[in-house]
Design a protein around this motif. Structure first.
Motif, short mmCIF file in Angstrom:
data_model
loop_
_atom_site.label_atom_id
_atom_site.label_comp_id
_atom_site.label_asym_id
_atom_site.label_seq_id
_atom_site.Cartn_x
_atom_site.Cartn_y
_atom_site.Cartn_z
N ARG A 44 0.71 -1.48 0.09
CA ARG A 44 0.11 0.23 0.22
C ARG A 44 1.26 1.62 -0.26
O ARG A 44 1.99 1.73 0.83
CB ARG A 44 -0.34 0.38 0.94
N HIS A 45 0.30 2.37 -0.71
CA HIS A 45 0.90 3.44 -0.56
C HIS A 45 0.08 4.72 0.29
O HIS A 45 -1.24 4.28 -0.21
CB HIS A 45 0.80 3.92 -1.90
N TYR A 46 0.82 5.49 0.57
CA TYR A 46 0.56 6.62 1.70
C TYR A 46 0.64 8.15 1.59
O TYR A 46 1.90 7.58 0.64
CB TYR A 46 0.71 6.55 2.93
N ASP A 47 -0.93 8.74 1.55
CA ASP A 47 0.26 9.83 1.58
C ASP A 47 -0.44 10.79 2.28
O ASP A 47 -1.57 10.57 3.42
CB ASP A 47 -1.28 10.73 0.77
N LEU A 48 1.10 11.51 2.72
CA LEU A 48 1.06 11.79 4.10
C LEU A 48 0.73 12.65 4.86
O LEU A 48 1.08 14.13 3.56
CB LEU A 48 2.90 11.74 4.81
N ASP A 49 0.33 13.35 5.33
CA ASP A 49 -0.22 14.91 6.35
C ASP A 49 0.77 14.99 7.27
O ASP A 49 1.22 14.52 7.56
CB ASP A 49 -1.44 14.61 6.22
N ASP A 50 0.81 16.14 7.43
CA ASP A 50 2.03 17.30 8.30
C ASP A 50 0.87 17.19 9.56
O ASP A 50 0.05 17.40 9.38
CB ASP A 50 1.70 18.38 7.42
N ARG A 51 1.70 16.26 10.52
CA ARG A 51 1.10 15.73 11.99
C ARG A 51 1.55 17.24 12.98
O ARG A 51 1.52 17.07 14.14
CB ARG A 51 1.57 14.42 12.08
N GLY A 52 2.46 18.40 12.28
CA GLY A 52 3.05 19.47 13.25
C GLY A 52 4.26 19.12 14.23
O GLY A 52 4.15 19.41 15.09
N PHE A 53 4.88 17.80 12.93
CA PHE A 53 5.93 17.40 13.66
C PHE A 53 7.01 18.79 13.43
O PHE A 53 7.52 18.76 12.14
CB PHE A 53 7.21 16.38 13.61
N ASN A 54 7.57 19.52 14.65
CA ASN A 54 8.24 20.83 13.86
C ASN A 54 9.66 20.97 14.17
O ASN A 54 10.42 22.23 14.27
CB ASN A 54 8.00 22.04 14.29
N GLU A 55 10.28 19.66 14.24
CA GLU A 55 11.81 19.71 14.62
C GLU A 55 12.42 19.54 13.24
O GLU A 55 13.79 19.27 13.92
CB GLU A 55 11.95 18.38 15.69
N VAL A 56 12.22 19.66 12.42
CA VAL A 56 13.09 18.92 10.46
C VAL A 56 11.97 20.90 10.02
O VAL A 56 10.72 21.09 10.10
CB VAL A 56 12.20 17.65 10.48
N PRO A 57 12.89 20.77 8.61
CA PRO A 57 12.52 21.96 8.20
C PRO A 57 10.53 21.99 7.80
O PRO A 57 11.12 19.99 7.02
CB PRO A 57 13.30 21.60 6.54
N LYS A 58 10.44 22.30 6.17
CA LYS A 58 9.19 21.92 6.49
C LYS A 58 9.00 20.89 5.66
O LYS A 58 8.11 20.87 6.01
CB LYS A 58 8.45 23.03 5.92
N LYS A 59 9.97 20.85 3.99
CA LYS A 59 9.65 20.13 3.86
C LYS A 59 9.95 18.46 3.87
O LYS A 59 9.48 17.37 3.57
CB LYS A 59 10.95 20.09 2.19
N TRP A 60 10.48 18.33 5.07
CA TRP A 60 10.16 17.38 5.70
C TRP A 60 9.02 16.78 6.63
O TRP A 60 9.70 15.60 6.87
CB TRP A 60 11.77 17.13 6.16
N ARG A 61 8.77 17.54 6.79
CA ARG A 61 8.29 17.61 8.61
C ARG A 61 7.00 16.73 8.38
O ARG A 61 6.30 15.49 9.07
CB ARG A 61 7.40 18.65 9.01
N LYS A 62 6.01 16.06 6.99
CA LYS A 62 4.99 14.61 7.15
C LYS A 62 5.91 13.82 7.28
O LYS A 62 4.85 13.06 7.52
CB LYS A 62 4.10 15.59 5.43
#
Lengths: 256, 112
Positions: free
Chosen positions: B31-49
């Motif tokens: 299965r493949h997944y579309d990831l959503d941003d869960r508010g993890f703010n400890e890495v640059p924005k492009k990696w957060r999801k």
């Protein structure tokens, strides 16, 4: 596939990314942008009983000892780091440690401590001071492996564990300060374990030396760990799990 | 104050076993997944999801998620995770290899 997929990066590209100043800057911007000295402006200062306040001051003083040790050691490690990536990462760690020291001293001032440096001297845990002295000796001796092990594995794992436990029960302002520090500590302990892990794979003969360092520092670490948890008020039943994180890191590195 | 980050090990283990069994039962389609941003703010924005915090008791791992053994952050993938996958934990800079334990659970091992 997503446009940016970290798991699809080549190993060298991954390391180049996560140990860069650019990565660090964007990471800390994410969780510190809206904070001043680690706290969200306008958060009211909690009312504390005298004993609770005194305990917190002792705890924060010892956090300052640990952060001062890491600040001095990591700045010295920049000079002896074996490669550019490690030098750059450690430069970011120096700034993290300076910020940690600053926010804890500011918190002491918030709590009414007029001369934080003097108070830190008075309340410093002797075992932690001995640990700091030993760490700085490793740096002065240019002993990279021992210094990174002592600082980025032992000290950082202990701090990471204690800070996370503390912020569960901390007053709201102290919890905000600790929250930002914990996020920094993730990078520091990860750098230490992964750098040493790679070196031990390449040079397994170093494992014996690090096991000796561990044997030498274990008692200091575990006694300090216990005493700091006493001052933070961590329940005894939770301590095995907390100490377990340090032991798990040591086991992954094969230093048991 | 941050979310609780200390995973409940028994819950985590039970979830992993259940997920692994479910995947086996469903066959080999990945299965493949579309990831959503869960508010993890400890890495640059492009990696957060690709990361999120473990929320403690009551939280569960999806088939595309695994917990970093070094820093306890939940690592997320665009694909269902399987043995042999290589994952990176950016918050602590760890490289991980997913292996299948004797009991059938998927376990991340740190690769130095």
């Amino acid at each position: 596939m997503s446009e940016f997929d970290p798991h699809a990066l080549a190993e060298e590209d991954f390391l180049e990314e996560v140990r860069s100043v650019d990565f660090w800057f964007q990471a800390v911007d994410g969780y510190l942008r809206d904070r001043s000295y680690g706290r969200v402006d306008g958060t009211p200062e909690p009312v504390m009983e005298a004993g609770e306040r005194d305990n917190l001051i002792t705890t924060l003083c010892n956090y300052c000892v640990g952060e001062t040790a890491a600040l001095e050691a990591s700045s010295g490690l920049v000079v002896i780091a074996p490669n550019r990536h490690a030098k750059i990462f450690l430069a970011t760690q120096v700034l993290d440690e300076a910020r940690h020291l600053e926010v804890f001293i500011r918190r002491l001032s918030d709590l009414g401590v007029e001369d934080p440096e003097h108070e830190i001297e008075l309340r410093a845990n002797p075992n932690l001071v001995r640990f700091k002295d030993r760490l700085l000796e490793f740096v002065a001796d240019r002993d990279w492996d021992a210094a990174v092990f002592a600082q980025n594995v032992i000290l950082e794992t202990m701090e990471y564990t204690v800070f996370r436990a503390h912020l569960q029960d901390a007053d709201p302002v102290t919890a905000q300060v600790l929250d930002g520090v914990v996020k920094d500590e993730r990078r520091h302990l990860g750098f230490g374990e992964n750098d040493l892990g790679r070196r031990l794979v390449a040079m397994p003969e170093k494992r014996e030396r690090l096991a000796e360092v561990r044997a030498e520092l274990d008692e200091l670490v575990l006694v300090t760990f216990e005493e700091v948890q006493d001052s933070v008020g961590v329940e005894r039943s939770a301590r095995a799990d907390l100490g377990g994180e340090y032991l798990a890191a040591v086991e992954r590195l094969g230093l048991t | 104050m941050s979310t609780v980050e200390q995973p409940d090990r028994e819950t985590e283990l039970a979830e992993l076993v259940e997920q692994h069994r479910a995947r086996r039962a469903e066959g080999s389609e990945r299965r493949h997944y579309d990831l959503d941003d869960r508010g993890f703010n400890e890495v640059p924005k492009k990696w957060r999801k690709f990361y999120r915090h473990w929320l403690g008791a009551g939280d569960t791992l999806a088939p595309n998620e695994i917990i970093c053994p070094v820093c306890k952050v939940v690592i997320r993938s665009v694909k269902e995770i399987r043995a042999g996958d290589r994952l990176y934990c950016m918050p602590c800079m760890s490289r991980l290899l997913v292996v299948e334990a004797d009991d059938g659970t998927l376990v991340p091992e740190v690769v130095y």
